[in-house]
Design an enzyme around this catalytic site. Structure first.
Site, PDB file in Angstrom:
ATOM      1  N   GLY A   1      -1.043  -4.349  -3.017  1.00 62.93           N
ATOM      2  CA  GLY A   1      -1.340  -3.145  -2.245  1.00 62.93           C
ATOM      3  C   GLY A   1      -0.933  -3.271  -0.786  1.00 62.93           C
ATOM      4  O   GLY A   1      -0.102  -4.109  -0.432  1.00 62.93           O
TER       5      GLY A   1
ATOM      6  N   GLY B   1       8.965  -2.367   2.019  1.00 67.41           N
ATOM      7  CA  GLY B   1       9.402  -3.410   1.082  1.00 67.41           C
ATOM      8  C   GLY B   1       8.903  -3.102  -0.322  1.00 67.41           C
ATOM      9  O   GLY B   1       9.671  -3.120  -1.295  1.00 67.41           O
ATOM     10  N   HIS B   2       7.593  -2.800  -0.431  1.00 70.19           N
ATOM     11  CA  HIS B   2       7.052  -2.446  -1.753  1.00 70.19           C
ATOM     12  C   HIS B   2       7.750  -1.199  -2.299  1.00 70.19           C
ATOM     13  O   HIS B   2       8.069  -1.121  -3.490  1.00 70.19           O
ATOM     14  CB  HIS B   2       5.550  -2.119  -1.642  1.00 70.19           C
ATOM     15  CG  HIS B   2       4.692  -3.271  -1.250  1.00 70.19           C
ATOM     16  ND1 HIS B   2       4.055  -3.332  -0.026  1.00 70.19           N
ATOM     17  CD2 HIS B   2       4.333  -4.391  -1.924  1.00 70.19           C
ATOM     18  CE1 HIS B   2       3.348  -4.442   0.032  1.00 70.19           C
ATOM     19  NE2 HIS B   2       3.494  -5.111  -1.094  1.00 70.19           N
TER      20      HIS B   2
ATOM     21  N   GLY C   1       9.932  -9.175  -4.236  1.00 65.74           N
ATOM     22  CA  GLY C   1      10.675  -9.177  -2.976  1.00 65.74           C
ATOM     23  C   GLY C   1      11.172 -10.583  -2.648  1.00 65.74           C
ATOM     24  O   GLY C   1      10.457 -11.568  -2.823  1.00 65.74           O
ATOM     25  N   GLN C   2      12.404 -10.648  -2.140  1.00 71.86           N
ATOM     26  CA  GLN C   2      13.017 -11.936  -1.797  1.00 71.86           C
ATOM     27  C   GLN C   2      12.350 -12.567  -0.568  1.00 71.86           C
ATOM     28  O   GLN C   2      12.556 -13.739  -0.290  1.00 71.86           O
ATOM     29  CB  GLN C   2      14.527 -11.713  -1.580  1.00 71.86           C
ATOM     30  CG  GLN C   2      15.341 -12.939  -1.220  1.00 71.86           C
ATOM     31  CD  GLN C   2      15.331 -14.019  -2.308  1.00 71.86           C
ATOM     32  OE1 GLN C   2      15.083 -13.747  -3.476  1.00 71.86           O
ATOM     33  NE2 GLN C   2      15.601 -15.256  -1.909  1.00 71.86           N
TER      34      GLN C   2
END
Ligand code: PAF
Length: 285
Positions: A31, A36-37, A148-149
């Protein structure tokens, strides 16, 4: 978008989609959504018929002195953002649904988790991540899961779990999303006051400085790390770690001859931040 709280409800929804031949994408999250999310959700939306986002602040991946209690939580805001991205299901279970009484299983990935964040935060961290992600894969049974990287080590750990346990899911790592001044987006950036927010830009500037000397031909690990270290020192930041490691095995790299992960972690103001760049050299360069 449906908000589901139980494993049984998620399984029923996914089963129905699968019986219609639809593909399923999963974005595991804790959350406090940022761009990015949302980029992971967009990628999942492009590639799948059914998109499931899990929202669970996983207690087992936090240490006793870490920020579990303070971790930003705003489910209503997150739900609105997920819905706007076209997410079909937001799975937001209570802790008792994920960890019922008597829960006794722990997934530990040896080796990869001994270094970087595994060493800095302790073994519980990646054990907690590996265990909860494996559970989420078992609950949702996605075709593809998106990470995510920025959490490069987490991606490697999850890929290893998938490989070693023969889980039938493809892992897709999506690029780091940055603020206009280069700071990697993180739910923890909300802990930064104005001074710390300005100071925090040094992390990406340090990685950029290292990447510049690398692009200019520097292959020696110490030379590359020194370039980054100088920028951090000028900004008054003492890194928790600043390391060059093999991008697949996380073995230390003294000289960059293949793909290397340049990773940094630092406490800046009230936040612990991580960031990384990949450096790729042809093996014979
Ligand atoms: O990256 C995160 O937000 C978490 O580590 C994850 C993958 C959702 C597991 O709790």
């Amino acid at each position: 978008m449906k908000i589901l709280r139980t494993i049984a409800d998620v399984r029923a929804a996914v089963r129905e989609a699968r019986s219609d031949g639809r593909t399923v994408g999963l974005v595991p999250t804790m959350g406090a959504f940022h761009d990015g999310h949302l980029s992971l959700m967009r990628r999942a939306r492009e590639q799948n018929d059914l998109v499931v986002v899990s929202l669970f602040v996983n207690p087992t991946q936090f240490g006793a002195n870490e920020d579990l209690g303070a971790y930003p939580r705003d489910e209503a805001r997150d739900a609105a953002l997920a819905e706007a991205e076209g997410v079909d299901i937001l799975f937001a279970p209570p802790a008792s649904e994920i960890y019922p009484d008597g829960f006794a299983t722990n997934i530990h990935v040896a080796g990869l988790t001994d270094v970087l964040d595994g060493a800095a935060r302790g073994p519980h961290h990646f054990d907690g991540v590996a265990t909860v992600v494996t559970k989420l894969f078992g609950i949702v049974r996605p075709d593809v899961a998106y990470f995510g990287q920025k959490d490069a080590q987490q991606v490697l750990v999850v890929r290893r779990v998938v490989r070693d346990l023969d889980l039938d899911v493809r892992i897709e790592a999506c690029p780091i999303v940055r603020e206009a001044d280069g700071l990697a987006m993180s739910s923890r950036n909300v802990y930064l006051d104005a001074d710390a927010r300005a100071q925090a830009t040094a992390l990406n500037r340090a990685l950029d400085a290292a990447a510049s000397v690398f692009e200019a031909g520097e292959r020696d690990g110490d030379g590359i790390l020194s370039a980054a270290g100088r920028v951090l020192a000028d900004a008054g930041i003492t890194p928790e770690y600043l390391e060059l490691r093999d991008a697949m095995t996380l073995e230390p790299v003294a000289r960059v001859e293949g793909d290397a992960l340049l990773a940094v972690a630092a406490h800046v103001g009230a936040a612990r931040l991580i960031d990384n760049h990949l450096l790729s050299a042809p093996k014979d360069a």
